[in-house]
Motif scaffolding. Structure first.
Motif, PDB file in Angstrom:
ATOM      1  N   TRP A   1       7.212  -9.078 -29.991  1.00 38.52           N
ATOM      2  CA  TRP A   1       8.363  -8.886 -29.108  1.00 38.52           C
ATOM      3  C   TRP A   1       8.258  -7.563 -28.363  1.00 38.52           C
ATOM      4  O   TRP A   1       8.863  -7.408 -27.313  1.00 38.52           O
ATOM      5  CB  TRP A   1       9.668  -8.907 -29.915  1.00 38.52           C
ATOM      6  CG  TRP A   1      10.115 -10.276 -30.248  1.00 38.52           C
ATOM      7  CD1 TRP A   1      10.949 -11.051 -29.492  1.00 38.52           C
ATOM      8  CD2 TRP A   1       9.746 -11.063 -31.370  1.00 38.52           C
ATOM      9  NE1 TRP A   1      11.113 -12.276 -30.098  1.00 38.52           N
ATOM     10  CE2 TRP A   1      10.384 -12.307 -31.249  1.00 38.52           C
ATOM     11  CE3 TRP A   1       8.938 -10.845 -32.469  1.00 38.52           C
ATOM     12  CZ2 TRP A   1      10.247 -13.313 -32.185  1.00 38.52           C
ATOM     13  CZ3 TRP A   1       8.799 -11.836 -33.399  1.00 38.52           C
ATOM     14  CH2 TRP A   1       9.449 -13.062 -33.255  1.00 38.52           C
ATOM     15  N   VAL A   2       7.494  -6.626 -28.897  1.00 38.04           N
ATOM     16  CA  VAL A   2       7.349  -5.327 -28.238  1.00 38.04           C
ATOM     17  C   VAL A   2       6.419  -5.498 -27.050  1.00 38.04           C
ATOM     18  O   VAL A   2       5.295  -5.974 -27.197  1.00 38.04           O
ATOM     19  CB  VAL A   2       6.767  -4.282 -29.216  1.00 38.04           C
ATOM     20  CG1 VAL A   2       6.560  -2.950 -28.515  1.00 38.04           C
ATOM     21  CG2 VAL A   2       7.675  -4.118 -30.408  1.00 38.04           C
TER      22      VAL A   2
ATOM     23  N   GLY B   1       7.682 -15.998 -23.229  1.00 36.02           N
ATOM     24  CA  GLY B   1       7.533 -14.603 -23.625  1.00 36.02           C
ATOM     25  C   GLY B   1       7.122 -13.709 -22.470  1.00 36.02           C
ATOM     26  O   GLY B   1       6.545 -14.151 -21.482  1.00 36.02           O
ATOM     27  N   VAL B   2       7.404 -12.417 -22.622  1.00 36.87           N
ATOM     28  CA  VAL B   2       7.086 -11.431 -21.591  1.00 36.87           C
ATOM     29  C   VAL B   2       5.574 -11.238 -21.466  1.00 36.87           C
ATOM     30  O   VAL B   2       5.046 -11.075 -20.374  1.00 36.87           O
ATOM     31  CB  VAL B   2       7.761 -10.081 -21.928  1.00 36.87           C
ATOM     32  CG1 VAL B   2       7.358  -9.004 -20.934  1.00 36.87           C
ATOM     33  CG2 VAL B   2       9.267 -10.234 -21.961  1.00 36.87           C
TER      34      VAL B   2
ATOM     35  N   ALA C   1       3.080 -13.198 -21.584  1.00 39.83           N
ATOM     36  CA  ALA C   1       2.328 -14.196 -20.812  1.00 39.83           C
ATOM     37  C   ALA C   1       2.340 -13.905 -19.311  1.00 39.83           C
ATOM     38  O   ALA C   1       1.523 -14.441 -18.572  1.00 39.83           O
ATOM     39  CB  ALA C   1       2.902 -15.587 -21.053  1.00 39.83           C
ATOM     40  N   TYR C   2       3.248 -13.058 -18.860  1.00 46.61           N
ATOM     41  CA  TYR C   2       3.368 -12.791 -17.423  1.00 46.61           C
ATOM     42  C   TYR C   2       2.857 -11.412 -17.033  1.00 46.61           C
ATOM     43  O   TYR C   2       3.000 -11.005 -15.895  1.00 46.61           O
ATOM     44  CB  TYR C   2       4.819 -12.982 -16.995  1.00 46.61           C
ATOM     45  CG  TYR C   2       5.238 -14.411 -17.224  1.00 46.61           C
ATOM     46  CD1 TYR C   2       4.830 -15.423 -16.360  1.00 46.61           C
ATOM     47  CD2 TYR C   2       5.978 -14.768 -18.333  1.00 46.61           C
ATOM     48  CE1 TYR C   2       5.163 -16.749 -16.580  1.00 46.61           C
ATOM     49  CE2 TYR C   2       6.322 -16.094 -18.567  1.00 46.61           C
ATOM     50  CZ  TYR C   2       5.905 -17.066 -17.687  1.00 46.61           C
ATOM     51  OH  TYR C   2       6.242 -18.384 -17.920  1.00 46.61           O
ATOM     52  N   LEU C   3       2.236 -10.712 -17.973  1.00 46.41           N
ATOM     53  CA  LEU C   3       1.657  -9.403 -17.684  1.00 46.41           C
ATOM     54  C   LEU C   3       0.143  -9.526 -17.717  1.00 46.41           C
ATOM     55  O   LEU C   3      -0.452  -9.762 -18.761  1.00 46.41           O
ATOM     56  CB  LEU C   3       2.128  -8.374 -18.718  1.00 46.41           C
ATOM     57  CG  LEU C   3       3.634  -8.117 -18.750  1.00 46.41           C
ATOM     58  CD1 LEU C   3       3.999  -7.249 -19.935  1.00 46.41           C
ATOM     59  CD2 LEU C   3       4.088  -7.468 -17.460  1.00 46.41           C
ATOM     60  N   GLU C   4      -0.482  -9.375 -16.576  1.00 51.82           N
ATOM     61  CA  GLU C   4      -1.933  -9.539 -16.492  1.00 51.82           C
ATOM     62  C   GLU C   4      -2.697  -8.394 -17.143  1.00 51.82           C
ATOM     63  O   GLU C   4      -3.903  -8.480 -17.313  1.00 51.82           O
ATOM     64  CB  GLU C   4      -2.366  -9.711 -15.047  1.00 51.82           C
ATOM     65  CG  GLU C   4      -1.941 -11.048 -14.479  1.00 51.82           C
ATOM     66  CD  GLU C   4      -2.543 -11.313 -13.118  1.00 51.82           C
ATOM     67  OE1 GLU C   4      -3.442 -10.569 -12.690  1.00 51.82           O
ATOM     68  OE2 GLU C   4      -2.107 -12.287 -12.487  1.00 51.82           O
ATOM     69  N   SER C   5      -2.002  -7.354 -17.544  1.00 51.66           N
ATOM     70  CA  SER C   5      -2.666  -6.238 -18.223  1.00 51.66           C
ATOM     71  C   SER C   5      -2.906  -6.545 -19.705  1.00 51.66           C
ATOM     72  O   SER C   5      -3.509  -5.749 -20.405  1.00 51.66           O
ATOM     73  CB  SER C   5      -1.817  -4.972 -18.088  1.00 51.66           C
ATOM     74  OG  SER C   5      -0.544  -5.179 -18.680  1.00 51.66           O
ATOM     75  N   THR C   6      -2.444  -7.705 -20.171  1.00 49.41           N
ATOM     76  CA  THR C   6      -2.648  -8.109 -21.562  1.00 49.41           C
ATOM     77  C   THR C   6      -3.588  -9.309 -21.613  1.00 49.41           C
ATOM     78  O   THR C   6      -3.713 -10.041 -20.638  1.00 49.41           O
ATOM     79  CB  THR C   6      -1.318  -8.509 -22.228  1.00 49.41           C
ATOM     80  OG1 THR C   6      -0.874  -9.741 -21.674  1.00 49.41           O
ATOM     81  CG2 THR C   6      -0.264  -7.443 -22.030  1.00 49.41           C
TER      82      THR C   6
ATOM     83  N   VAL D   1       3.737 -14.449 -28.597  1.00 53.03           N
ATOM     84  CA  VAL D   1       2.788 -15.484 -28.985  1.00 53.03           C
ATOM     85  C   VAL D   1       3.432 -16.479 -29.952  1.00 53.03           C
ATOM     86  O   VAL D   1       4.382 -16.153 -30.658  1.00 53.03           O
ATOM     87  CB  VAL D   1       1.509 -14.905 -29.639  1.00 53.03           C
ATOM     88  CG1 VAL D   1       0.715 -14.084 -28.654  1.00 53.03           C
ATOM     89  CG2 VAL D   1       1.824 -14.124 -30.876  1.00 53.03           C
ATOM     90  N   ILE D   2       2.861 -17.676 -29.965  1.00 47.49           N
ATOM     91  CA  ILE D   2       3.242 -18.716 -30.911  1.00 47.49           C
ATOM     92  C   ILE D   2       2.076 -18.897 -31.874  1.00 47.49           C
ATOM     93  O   ILE D   2       0.933 -19.045 -31.446  1.00 47.49           O
ATOM     94  CB  ILE D   2       3.525 -20.045 -30.188  1.00 47.49           C
ATOM     95  CG1 ILE D   2       4.657 -19.891 -29.193  1.00 47.49           C
ATOM     96  CG2 ILE D   2       3.822 -21.149 -31.192  1.00 47.49           C
ATOM     97  CD1 ILE D   2       4.822 -21.088 -28.287  1.00 47.49           C
TER      98      ILE D   2
END
Length: 146
Positions: A87-88, A47-48, A50-55, A117-118
């Motif tokens: 997904w957003v 998923g997207v 997991a690769y954004l450190e802002s989340t 997320v899973i």
């Protein structure tokens, strides 16, 4: 906590940040009642989010469904259900946020593997801790005195 105390445990942002995930899952197993359930929410490896450190999901260890299933099986859980969500991508854009419901439904249908997320529901598998068949004993033969 004492043994067999909880009916349900919700684990969010726990597994990906754990130093020892197996030990943590076994501790949860200990405090769950025999028919207890565990709901795990983990970042999806593909998923997207997991690769954004802002989340919050951009930190720690992301998992795939297979990895999470194997980890739960080793910790004596049986996976009952799996689902995906988010997904957003994280944004503050009002246009994107207004269309979030449509994007979630579209993502679920077209790209289910790329969810953020899973969600996994697992049941404490009490019978996994018991051996399936008895362990054969070796006979000890002592030397006979003449």
């Amino acid at each position: 906590f004492p043994d067999l105390m909880f009916d349900r445990v919700l684990l969010v942002h726990g597994l990906e940040a754990a130093d020892n995930a197996r030990r943590m899952l076994r501790e949860i197993w200990r405090v769950l009642k025999d028919d207890g359930r565990l709901l795990v929410v983990t970042p999806n490896r593909t998923g997207v989010w997991a690769y954004l450190e802002s989340t919050p999901f951009g930190h720690g260890q992301p998992y795939s469904s297979g990895q999470l299933g194997r980890l739960l099986a080793v910790a004596l859980y049986r996976v009952e259900r799996r689902d995906s969500a988010l997904w957003v991508p994280p944004t503050s854009s009002r246009l994107v946020l207004r269309s979030a419901d449509l994007m979630e439904r579209t993502g679920r249908r077209l790209t289910p593997r790329f969810a953020g997320v899973i969600l996994t529901e697992a049941v404490k598998d009490v019978y996994a801790a018991m051996p399936v068949k008895p362990v054969p004993r070796r006979r000890l033969v002592l030397a006979e005195a003449a």
